[in-house]
Design an enzyme around this catalytic site. Structure first.
Site, PDB file in Angstrom:
ATOM      1  N   ARG A 135     -12.552   3.996  -3.439  1.00 58.03           N
ATOM      2  CA  ARG A 135     -11.934   4.495  -2.052  1.00 58.03           C
ATOM      3  C   ARG A 135     -10.732   4.970  -1.863  1.00 58.03           C
ATOM      4  O   ARG A 135     -10.358   5.977  -0.965  1.00 58.03           O
ATOM      5  CB  ARG A 135     -12.191   2.967  -1.278  1.00 58.03           C
ATOM      6  CG  ARG A 135     -11.746   3.265   0.020  1.00 58.03           C
ATOM      7  CD  ARG A 135     -11.364   1.954   1.007  1.00 58.03           C
ATOM      8  NE  ARG A 135     -10.392   1.536   0.148  1.00 58.03           N
ATOM      9  CZ  ARG A 135     -10.128   0.149   0.435  1.00 58.03           C
ATOM     10  NH1 ARG A 135     -10.882  -0.388   0.976  1.00 58.03           N
ATOM     11  NH2 ARG A 135      -8.787  -0.360  -0.304  1.00 58.03           N
ATOM     12  N   ARG A 159      -0.361   7.633  -8.467  1.00 60.79           N
ATOM     13  CA  ARG A 159      -1.073   6.602  -9.436  1.00 60.79           C
ATOM     14  C   ARG A 159      -2.522   7.120  -9.728  1.00 60.79           C
ATOM     15  O   ARG A 159      -2.970   7.812  -8.989  1.00 60.79           O
ATOM     16  CB  ARG A 159      -1.188   5.248  -8.485  1.00 60.79           C
ATOM     17  CG  ARG A 159       0.060   4.634  -8.055  1.00 60.79           C
ATOM     18  CD  ARG A 159      -0.249   3.359  -7.505  1.00 60.79           C
ATOM     19  NE  ARG A 159      -0.763   3.197  -6.323  1.00 60.79           N
ATOM     20  CZ  ARG A 159      -0.443   3.141  -5.063  1.00 60.79           C
ATOM     21  NH1 ARG A 159       0.771   2.999  -4.719  1.00 60.79           N
ATOM     22  NH2 ARG A 159      -1.202   3.250  -4.106  1.00 60.79           N
ATOM     23  N   TYR A 210      -8.797  -2.950 -17.752  1.00 58.48           N
ATOM     24  CA  TYR A 210      -7.649  -2.840 -16.652  1.00 58.48           C
ATOM     25  C   TYR A 210      -8.138  -3.517 -15.283  1.00 58.48           C
ATOM     26  O   TYR A 210      -7.417  -4.397 -14.848  1.00 58.48           O
ATOM     27  CB  TYR A 210      -7.311  -1.262 -16.034  1.00 58.48           C
ATOM     28  CG  TYR A 210      -6.674  -1.298 -15.065  1.00 58.48           C
ATOM     29  CD1 TYR A 210      -5.255  -1.645 -14.820  1.00 58.48           C
ATOM     30  CD2 TYR A 210      -7.031  -0.954 -13.711  1.00 58.48           C
ATOM     31  CE1 TYR A 210      -4.259  -1.627 -13.989  1.00 58.48           C
ATOM     32  CE2 TYR A 210      -6.189  -1.161 -12.641  1.00 58.48           C
ATOM     33  CZ  TYR A 210      -4.898  -1.251 -12.622  1.00 58.48           C
ATOM     34  OH  TYR A 210      -4.162  -1.351 -11.414  1.00 58.48           O
ATOM     35  N   PHE A 264     -16.065 -17.472   1.281  1.00 58.15           N
ATOM     36  CA  PHE A 264     -14.855 -16.913   0.802  1.00 58.15           C
ATOM     37  C   PHE A 264     -15.272 -16.088  -0.345  1.00 58.15           C
ATOM     38  O   PHE A 264     -14.723 -14.766  -0.310  1.00 58.15           O
ATOM     39  CB  PHE A 264     -14.182 -18.265  -0.177  1.00 58.15           C
ATOM     40  CG  PHE A 264     -13.007 -17.603  -0.859  1.00 58.15           C
ATOM     41  CD1 PHE A 264     -11.672 -17.418  -0.257  1.00 58.15           C
ATOM     42  CD2 PHE A 264     -13.057 -17.397  -2.070  1.00 58.15           C
ATOM     43  CE1 PHE A 264     -10.504 -17.044  -0.913  1.00 58.15           C
ATOM     44  CE2 PHE A 264     -11.908 -16.765  -2.837  1.00 58.15           C
ATOM     45  CZ  PHE A 264     -10.722 -16.792  -2.377  1.00 58.15           C
TER      46      PHE A 264
END
Length: 418
Positions: free
Chosen positions: A219, A229, A172, A289
């Site tokens: 978290r 969910r 997932y 980044f």
């Protein structure tokens, strides 16, 4: 005054907040001039800033044409994600849309006007996004279309399927984040700012995404529960509770924390891959980044480890701490020192009775081997008495000013974004 006491305990946060506010952010997050862009790209960057709390700033700091490619990549995936999240779309409509979404990139008039999601503008004005997609070099188009296709198929697979095994948890996370890491890596290499190996080594790129996604999932336990969910793998939580929601009950807090620690240990296994990946990067803007979200993630895991608050509210890293990480994580040695610091923090909190304690110690040992501190960055949190005095004085004089730090900065340093 509570905020002031926190700052006094972390003088480096005060120093870096001031430095960041007074222009230091330009070193890690320089902004582009919108007047230099055509109308379509200006619109895309406006959507980027509207739909992203944290990625907008670092995307705009990238060099050259890579910046535009990553901006469009983000918006395309945001549009795909908006469809997946929209519970008003029936499955018989949604599943084909997810499977075919990549083909809409080449349909100039395609748009979707029925979404009720907050980011629906990226679907309603998808023709502008797809036009700018088609304006990209073919090498960028091919990467974005391929990742969009694979992600749409993966999202459709998990629409009516819960995450059971740890293998499915990895699967997932691969679909929703690992593929993003792979796609970005291929874009980095396609731009020639990075070597071909960066885009070719999909295992390392996948780990970059999995580490971030697992951190968010860990978290956000309570938030996800409140929204209905479930992303924690049943294979793990079922050893500690009959239902995942039971972990939030006060009488189950000890078992809940043990489950939490096991999942954090699982996530830590990606850190060696993260360090190897970052060590290959050459371009400074690409490094920033990639590195900034990773150091935010390790700091978040350190804050969550063995912490009952995960099941009672929101666990966040301090704003000043986040800014310090952003300012520091500009080279591989600095990142290694940061990783070392936070895994040591976790190590010091490992309960001897925790079922995962041995595994946690083992993975921390492997991270230590790769990130043993050396050079000046190893002592990055040692400050002279004069510095401490000055920082405390600045804290006393500036705490109110700092509490009104600009909206852009505040939004970026929010820990994590799915």
């Amino acid at each position: 005054m509570e905020l002031l006491r926190k700052w006094l305990g972390h003088p480096e946060d005060i120093y870096n907040l001031l430095r960041f506010k007074m222009g230091g952010y330009r070193a890690v997050m320089p902004r582009i001039d919108p007047d230099s862009l055509g109308r379509g790209l200006r619109t895309c960057y406006r959507y980027l800033n509207q739909t992203s709390r944290s990625f907008a700033a670092v995307i705009q700091a990238l060099d050259g044409e890579l910046r535009h490619a990553v901006c469009i990549f983000y918006l395309v995936l945001r549009a795909l994600d908006t469809i997946e999240d929209d519970m008003t779309i029936s499955l018989d409509v949604k599943v084909p849309m997810l499977h075919e979404f990549h083909s809409y990139l080449y349909q100039p008039e395609w748009k979707y006007m029925e979404s009720k999601e907050k980011d629906r503008q990226v679907l309603e004005d998808f023709p502008t996004i797809s036009m700018e997609f088609r304006n990209l070099s073919k090498v960028y188009q091919d990467v974005i279309s391929d990742i969009c296709h694979k992600m749409g198929v993966g999202m459709a697979e998990f629409l009516e399927k819960k995450v059971d095994s740890q293998h499915e948890w990895d699967k997932y996370c691969h679909y929703v984040a690992g593929l993003v890491g792979i796609g970005l890596s291929r874009l980095f290499s396609a731009s020639e700012l990075e070597d071909p190996i960066v885009g070719q080594d999909t295992e390392l790129a996948n780990s970059m995404g999995l580490f971030l996604q697992k951190t968010n999932i860990i978290r956000d336990y309570l938030e996800d529960q409140l929204e209905g969910r479930e992303f924690w793998p049943r294979e793990v939580w079922s050893r500690y509770a009959k239902k995942l929601s039971d972990l939030a009950k006060p009488e189950n807090i000890d078992m809940a924390v043990q489950c939490l620690n096991e999942l954090i240990t699982n996530a830590l296994h990606h850190v060696p891959d993260v360090l190897t990946y970052l060590s290959r990067l050459k371009n400074q803007t690409v490094f920033n980044f990639c590195a900034i979200p990773q150091v935010m993630a390790i700091a978040t895991l350190a804050a969550c480890y063995n912490n009952k608050q995960v099941f009672r509210g929101v666990v966040k890293i301090r704003k000043g701490q986040a800014v310090t990480l952003m300012m520091d994580a500009t080279n591989i040695q600095a990142v290694k020192a940061i990783m070392y610091q936070y895994v040591e923090e976790i190590y010091q909190k490992i309960p001897s009775t925790d079922p995962s304690s041995n595994k946690t110690q083992q993975v921390i040992a492997s991270i230590r081997t790769m990130s043993l501190p050396g050079g000046p960055m190893a002592s990055r949190h040692h400050y002279s008495p004069i510095y401490l005095s000055c920082a405390m004085l600045l804290a006393a004089l500036s705490w109110q000013y700092l509490s009104t730090i600009s909206k852009a900065t505040e939004e970026y340093v929010q820990a994590g974004e799915n």
